[in-house]
Design a protein around this motif. Structure first.
Motif, mmCIF file in Angstrom:
data_model
loop_
_atom_site.group_PDB
_atom_site.id
_atom_site.type_symbol
_atom_site.label_atom_id
_atom_site.label_comp_id
_atom_site.label_asym_id
_atom_site.label_seq_id
_atom_site.Cartn_x
_atom_site.Cartn_y
_atom_site.Cartn_z
ATOM 1 N N LEU A 43 86.351 51.676 -52.666
ATOM 2 C CA LEU A 43 85.819 51.010 -53.862
ATOM 3 C C LEU A 43 84.837 51.919 -54.581
ATOM 4 C CD1 LEU A 43 85.102 47.282 -52.876
ATOM 5 C CD2 LEU A 43 86.641 48.096 -54.677
ATOM 6 N N ASP A 44 84.030 52.617 -53.810
ATOM 7 C CA ASP A 44 83.062 53.538 -54.398
ATOM 8 C C ASP A 44 83.783 54.655 -55.153
ATOM 9 O OD1 ASP A 44 80.267 54.338 -54.670
ATOM 10 O OD2 ASP A 44 80.806 56.053 -53.427
ATOM 11 N N GLY A 45 84.844 55.191 -54.558
ATOM 12 C CA GLY A 45 85.630 56.211 -55.235
ATOM 13 C C GLY A 45 86.287 55.676 -56.496
ATOM 14 N N PHE A 46 86.824 54.473 -56.410
ATOM 15 C CA PHE A 46 87.437 53.819 -57.566
ATOM 16 C C PHE A 46 86.428 53.656 -58.693
ATOM 17 C CE2 PHE A 46 87.594 49.516 -59.485
ATOM 18 C CZ PHE A 46 88.680 49.681 -60.344
ATOM 19 N N ALA A 47 85.235 53.173 -58.365
ATOM 20 C CA ALA A 47 84.207 52.931 -59.381
ATOM 21 C C ALA A 47 83.770 54.229 -60.059
ATOM 22 C CB ALA A 47 83.008 52.240 -58.739
ATOM 23 N N LYS A 48 83.579 55.265 -59.271
ATOM 24 C CA LYS A 48 83.149 56.553 -59.844
ATOM 25 C C LYS A 48 84.210 57.130 -60.761
ATOM 26 C CE LYS A 48 79.985 57.829 -56.108
ATOM 27 N NZ LYS A 48 79.767 58.670 -54.898
ATOM 28 N N GLU A 49 85.473 57.057 -60.336
ATOM 29 C CA GLU A 49 86.534 57.627 -61.163
ATOM 30 C C GLU A 49 86.783 56.784 -62.409
ATOM 31 O OE1 GLU A 49 90.802 59.891 -60.615
ATOM 32 O OE2 GLU A 49 89.902 58.851 -58.901
ATOM 33 N N ALA A 50 86.617 55.456 -62.298
ATOM 34 C CA ALA A 50 86.777 54.595 -63.470
ATOM 35 C C ALA A 50 85.729 54.941 -64.524
ATOM 36 C CB ALA A 50 86.667 53.132 -63.070
ATOM 37 N N LYS A 137 92.121 37.393 -62.441
ATOM 38 C CA LYS A 137 93.029 38.523 -62.623
ATOM 39 C C LYS A 137 93.080 39.343 -61.341
ATOM 40 C CE LYS A 137 95.177 42.185 -64.358
ATOM 41 N NZ LYS A 137 96.632 42.189 -64.646
ATOM 42 N N GLY A 138 94.224 39.336 -60.674
ATOM 43 C CA GLY A 138 94.415 40.182 -59.509
ATOM 44 C C GLY A 138 94.847 41.565 -59.965
ATOM 45 N N ILE A 139 94.092 42.585 -59.607
ATOM 46 C CA ILE A 139 94.368 43.936 -60.087
ATOM 47 C C ILE A 139 95.256 44.705 -59.118
ATOM 48 C CG2 ILE A 139 93.359 46.110 -60.873
ATOM 49 C CD1 ILE A 139 90.771 44.576 -61.464
ATOM 50 N N SER A 140 94.938 44.620 -57.819
ATOM 51 C CA SER A 140 95.681 45.424 -56.856
ATOM 52 C C SER A 140 95.502 44.871 -55.447
ATOM 53 C CB SER A 140 95.184 46.878 -56.919
ATOM 54 O OG SER A 140 95.947 47.705 -56.088
ATOM 55 N N TRP A 141 96.610 44.888 -54.671
ATOM 56 C CA TRP A 141 96.568 44.443 -53.280
ATOM 57 C C TRP A 141 96.165 45.603 -52.375
ATOM 58 C CZ3 TRP A 141 96.701 39.479 -52.119
ATOM 59 C CH2 TRP A 141 97.367 38.576 -52.972
ATOM 60 N N TRP A 142 95.002 45.499 -51.751
ATOM 61 C CA TRP A 142 94.547 46.476 -50.781
ATOM 62 C C TRP A 142 94.857 45.924 -49.387
ATOM 63 C CZ3 TRP A 142 89.720 49.786 -52.268
ATOM 64 C CH2 TRP A 142 89.853 50.212 -53.600
ATOM 65 N N GLY A 233 96.506 41.442 -42.561
ATOM 66 C CA GLY A 233 95.785 40.836 -43.669
ATOM 67 C C GLY A 233 95.662 41.761 -44.867
ATOM 68 N N SER A 234 95.857 41.199 -46.038
ATOM 69 C CA SER A 234 95.661 41.948 -47.278
ATOM 70 C C SER A 234 94.216 41.811 -47.740
ATOM 71 C CB SER A 234 96.582 41.399 -48.376
ATOM 72 O OG SER A 234 96.119 40.115 -48.797
ATOM 73 N N ALA A 235 93.899 42.530 -48.799
ATOM 74 C CA ALA A 235 92.635 42.357 -49.511
ATOM 75 C C ALA A 235 92.963 42.505 -50.995
ATOM 76 C CB ALA A 235 91.608 43.399 -49.086
ATOM 77 N N LEU A 236 92.431 41.625 -51.802
ATOM 78 C CA LEU A 236 92.763 41.646 -53.223
ATOM 79 C C LEU A 236 91.568 42.079 -54.054
ATOM 80 C CD1 LEU A 236 94.843 41.068 -55.452
ATOM 81 C CD2 LEU A 236 93.947 38.722 -55.552
ATOM 82 N N LEU A 237 91.757 43.148 -54.836
ATOM 83 C CA LEU A 237 90.755 43.559 -55.827
ATOM 84 C C LEU A 237 91.002 42.729 -57.069
ATOM 85 C CD1 LEU A 237 88.468 45.394 -56.776
ATOM 86 C CD2 LEU A 237 90.205 47.079 -57.447
ATOM 87 N N CYS A 238 90.021 41.943 -57.444
ATOM 88 C CA CYS A 238 90.233 40.993 -58.533
ATOM 89 C C CYS A 238 88.952 40.768 -59.331
ATOM 90 C CB CYS A 238 90.750 39.660 -57.989
ATOM 91 S SG CYS A 238 89.647 38.902 -56.765
ATOM 92 N N VAL A 255 92.190 51.436 -65.551
ATOM 93 C CA VAL A 255 91.608 50.706 -64.424
ATOM 94 C C VAL A 255 92.697 50.307 -63.429
ATOM 95 C CG1 VAL A 255 90.462 48.547 -63.762
ATOM 96 C CG2 VAL A 255 89.587 49.883 -65.691
ATOM 97 N N GLU A 256 93.824 49.806 -63.927
ATOM 98 C CA GLU A 256 94.912 49.392 -63.032
ATOM 99 C C GLU A 256 95.490 50.582 -62.269
ATOM 100 O OE1 GLU A 256 97.017 45.440 -64.638
ATOM 101 O OE2 GLU A 256 97.237 47.109 -66.025
ATOM 102 N N ALA A 257 95.687 51.697 -62.968
ATOM 103 C CA ALA A 257 96.235 52.885 -62.306
ATOM 104 C C ALA A 257 95.288 53.386 -61.215
ATOM 105 C CB ALA A 257 96.499 53.983 -63.336
ATOM 106 N N LEU A 258 93.991 53.374 -61.507
ATOM 107 C CA LEU A 258 93.020 53.831 -60.513
ATOM 108 C C LEU A 258 92.926 52.857 -59.344
ATOM 109 C CD1 LEU A 258 90.166 55.195 -62.798
ATOM 110 C CD2 LEU A 258 91.735 56.514 -61.360
ATOM 111 N N ALA A 259 93.056 51.560 -59.629
ATOM 112 C CA ALA A 259 93.040 50.565 -58.549
ATOM 113 C C ALA A 259 94.194 50.804 -57.591
ATOM 114 C CB ALA A 259 93.108 49.156 -59.127
ATOM 115 N N HIS A 260 95.362 51.160 -58.128
ATOM 116 C CA HIS A 260 96.519 51.446 -57.279
ATOM 117 C C HIS A 260 96.333 52.762 -56.527
ATOM 118 C CE1 HIS A 260 98.263 48.000 -58.974
ATOM 119 N NE2 HIS A 260 98.929 48.531 -59.979
ATOM 120 N N LYS A 261 95.761 53.752 -57.193
ATOM 121 C CA LYS A 261 95.519 55.046 -56.540
ATOM 122 C C LYS A 261 94.596 54.883 -55.334
ATOM 123 C CE LYS A 261 93.121 59.457 -57.298
ATOM 124 N NZ LYS A 261 92.469 60.343 -58.288
#
Length: 324
Positions: A43-50, A137-142, A233-238, A255-261
């Motif tokens: 999540l930290d990596g996602f936030a920084k890159e976003a 809004k569900g962005i990506s399944w982690w 178990g999944s985790a949902l970024l939403c 944002v969606e592309a980075l969430a998937h990355k």
């Protein structure tokens, strides 16, 4: 006077441009795990890159360790729009719709890849549609990973070894029914209270992914680790729908592309951790053993039969399709 007015105009124009240049959409994302968990690291990596890729227009602020509340609180906050977003265990959304329990059917997925195909495919899309109708809004399944059993009584190898074991489980009905079917005595306890409950003998056992077992030092208060892999178990970024609308349209695909990355990186970390954490847990003194998974799978078939009326035949058939 004209020169002064011109200077004032130019100053105001520059001020306006400066303000718009630095205007940012800030979204707070909460989760319940520690800062050294795969969730938080990615999540930290996602936030920084976003922030970098949107040139500061979209700022995700991450709040670990239940700072914004437990998962029930986060979901209620999403519904009430008092919480912007979260990375939340998929099964926790059963409070909105019981069909979110489908992923946690015991022994539904033979491996990580089967679960990924299901959640990135028809099952995940179906569940996201439910959330969209509820304003989320569900962005990506982690991922949260496969769960394994630890306890202080004995090695768990076959279902009979579960008899009479007081085990902490998450407070959803199917999880309770699963361990009752295995002969255990399941007890719902808040995750934040689990270490103390194990330490004081309120419960004998618990079940979690290896990374969570290690990160929360359960090895200090548990002796036996049985590699049951009983539930994935999944985790949902939403985020809530208004928070999603605040993101500029040009930045939503980013944002969606980075969430998937970062989802893919988090999943890989979870898989890598399973072997790494097993070694570390053994080094901490835990006694690890394999279980007879076929015997466990047979023992929980009544749970599958009972819950077909909850999830519906079509959804159950999808589980069978992806789980093969």
């Amino acid at each position: 006077m004209k020169r002064v007015l011109t200077l004032i105009f130019v100053f105001c124009l520059l001020l306006g441009l400066s303000s718009s240049s630095y205007a940012a959409t800030e979204i707070k994302i909460g989760h319940v795990l520690t800062t050294d968990s795969a969730w938080h690291i990615n999540l930290d990596g996602f936030a920084k890159e976003a922030a970098e890729q949107t040139e500061g227009r979209v700022i995700f602020k991450i709040y670990p360790g239940s700072q914004l509340g437990n998962e029930k609180d986060l979901i209620e906050g999403l519904m009430l729009q008092t919480v912007d977003g979260g990375l939340i265990g998929g099964g926790s959304f059963q409070s909105i719709d019981p069909r979110f329990g489908i992923e946690a059917l015991p022994y539904a997925w033979k491996d990580h890849e089967a679960a990924y195909r299901a959640m990135d495919g028809e099952i995940g899309n179906f569940l996201l549609g439910i959330l969209e109708s509820k304003g989320i809004k569900g962005i990506s399944w982690w991922e949260n990973g496969f769960r394994h059993i630890t306890n202080n009584k004995r090695p768990i190898m076959v279902p009979k070894d579960m008899e009479g074991l007081k085990i902490r489980v998450t407070p959803d009905k199917m999880r309770l029914d699963t361990f009752k079917a295995l002969g255990a005595s399941p007890i719902p306890i808040n995750f934040g209270e689990l270490y103390t409950a194990l330490q004081q003998g309120v419960v004998d056992a618990q079940e979690n992914p290896l990374g969570i077992i290690y990160a929360n030092a359960f090895y200090e208060v548990q002796k036996y680790l049985s590699l049951s892999g009983h539930i994935w178990g999944s985790a949902l970024l939403c985020v809530n729908s208004p928070a999603w609308k605040r993101i500029p349209d040009q930045d939503k695909p980013v944002v969606e592309a980075l969430a998937h990355k970062w989802r893919d990186r988090e999943r890989q970390q979870i898989m890598d951790e399973e072997s790494d954490m097993l070694v570390k847990l053994k080094e901490k003194g835990m006694q690890a053993n394999e279980v007879d998974k076929e015997a466990f799978k047979a023992a929980v078939q009544p749970v599958w039969n009972d819950y077909e009326s909850v999830f519906g035949k079509d959804l159950m058939d999808l589980v069978r399709k992806y789980g093969e």
